[in-house]
Scaffold this motif. Structure first.
Motif, short mmCIF file in Angstrom:
data_model
loop_
_atom_site.label_atom_id
_atom_site.label_comp_id
_atom_site.label_asym_id
_atom_site.label_seq_id
_atom_site.Cartn_x
_atom_site.Cartn_y
_atom_site.Cartn_z
N THR A 75 -41.91 -13.12 -40.20
CA THR A 75 -42.08 -14.50 -40.66
C THR A 75 -42.13 -15.47 -39.49
O THR A 75 -42.96 -16.39 -39.47
CB THR A 75 -40.93 -14.87 -41.62
N ARG A 102 -37.76 -14.17 -46.08
CA ARG A 102 -38.56 -13.98 -47.29
C ARG A 102 -37.98 -14.83 -48.42
O ARG A 102 -36.94 -15.46 -48.28
CB ARG A 102 -38.57 -12.50 -47.70
N CYS A 158 -37.41 -11.12 -40.60
CA CYS A 158 -37.39 -12.47 -40.03
C CYS A 158 -38.38 -12.61 -38.90
O CYS A 158 -39.02 -13.66 -38.74
CB CYS A 158 -35.98 -12.81 -39.55
N LYS A 178 -37.88 -18.28 -46.86
CA LYS A 178 -39.17 -18.35 -46.19
C LYS A 178 -39.94 -19.60 -46.61
O LYS A 178 -40.58 -20.26 -45.79
CB LYS A 178 -39.99 -17.10 -46.51
N GLU A 213 -41.07 -22.55 -44.04
CA GLU A 213 -42.46 -23.00 -43.86
C GLU A 213 -42.59 -24.51 -44.01
O GLU A 213 -43.33 -25.16 -43.27
CB GLU A 213 -43.39 -22.30 -44.85
#
Length: 257
Positions: A51, A21, A48, A25, A29
């Motif tokens: 994600t 996060r 995790c 995160k 990404e």
């Protein structure tokens, strides 16, 4: 080489602490979008994994989650070994796990000071050492330490009162520079990003109370959003930064000027 190739991460492997996060995160990404496989680690493995599942489906990369306390030496070694077993290599390490504690200096408990220093500084050391051994063998690697604008400047207590955090991030910055010169001979690039104020779980309370005052100290008059760290993180992870080591890239809207 085409400029797009400079930023390509296809089939690279990135280990990102605190990758489930927040800023971790966002960085994950950016890497996944460029074809990078992900090993996401934090104390909350389920975060995790959520994600990782999103990125597996969205970007068609391999993404795995691992439970990790970066202050636990044996756990760090075990997780790094497991990532190497699962992926075969680690090309990029992002030391993003962090902790903070807000309190006046005269009231800050030693326990809180130790917690912040252990996560932010000792955790960065333990992860770098464990992954660095593998990178030294391969004669290649990119290490990116997430420092903070707070480690480059000081503010009055009305703005921030987190001396453990600011001290730890200043230490991360010096650690970055020192490690960069130690490992340059192994073709390992060690750099840091110093984010300013971003909207994350860690900063939510501060922004709710002091957003107006904080904005007045940011020349660009904005708070970092979910895209503003991605370019810097991608640059330092790719061939585009192959002649860069030991640097601290501020992504802070000019707040440290």
């Amino acid at each position: 080489m085409h400029v797009k190739e400079l930023f390509d991460l296809k089939d690279q492997v990135a280990l990102i602490t605190g990758g489930g996060r927040g800023l971790g995160k966002q960085i994950a990404e950016a890497y996944a979008e460029m074809g990078c496989h992900l090993a996401l680690c934090s104390r909350k493995k389920e975060v995790c994994e959520e994600t990782a599942e999103i990125f597996r489906n969205k970007y068609n990369v391999i993404a795995k989650s691992y439970e990790l306390d970066v202050t636990n030496e044996s756990m760090v070694e075990d997780v790094v070994n497991q990532v190497l077993e699962d992926f075969g290599k680690i090309d990029i390490l992002v030391n993003n796990s962090g902790a903070t504690w807000g309190a006046p200096v005269e009231e800050m408990p030693l326990e809180a000071w130790n917690k912040v220093l252990n996560v932010n500084v000792t955790g960065t050391f333990l992860m770098s050492r464990a992954v660095g051994r593998h990178m030294i063998e391969r004669k290649s690697g990119k290490i990116i330490n997430i420092a903070s604008a707070a480690g480059l400047t000081v503010r009055p207590p009305e703005i921030t009162n987190t001396i453990g955090y600011t001290t730890s991030k200043a230490a991360v910055i010096h650690f970055t520079k020192d490690l960069a010169i130690k490992w340059a001979r192994h073709n390992i690039h060690v750099n840091a990003i110093a984010p300013g104020m971003f909207r994350t779980k860690m900063t939510k309370g501060t922004l709710e109370q002091k957003e107006k005052e904080i904005l007045e100290r940011i020349p660009l008059r904005k708070i970092g959003d979910e895209n503003m760290l991605k370019g810097a993180a991608l640059y330092l992870a790719t061939k585009a930064s192959d002649f860069v080591t030991g640097t601290v890239l501020s992504v802070d809207g000019g707040s440290t000027l």
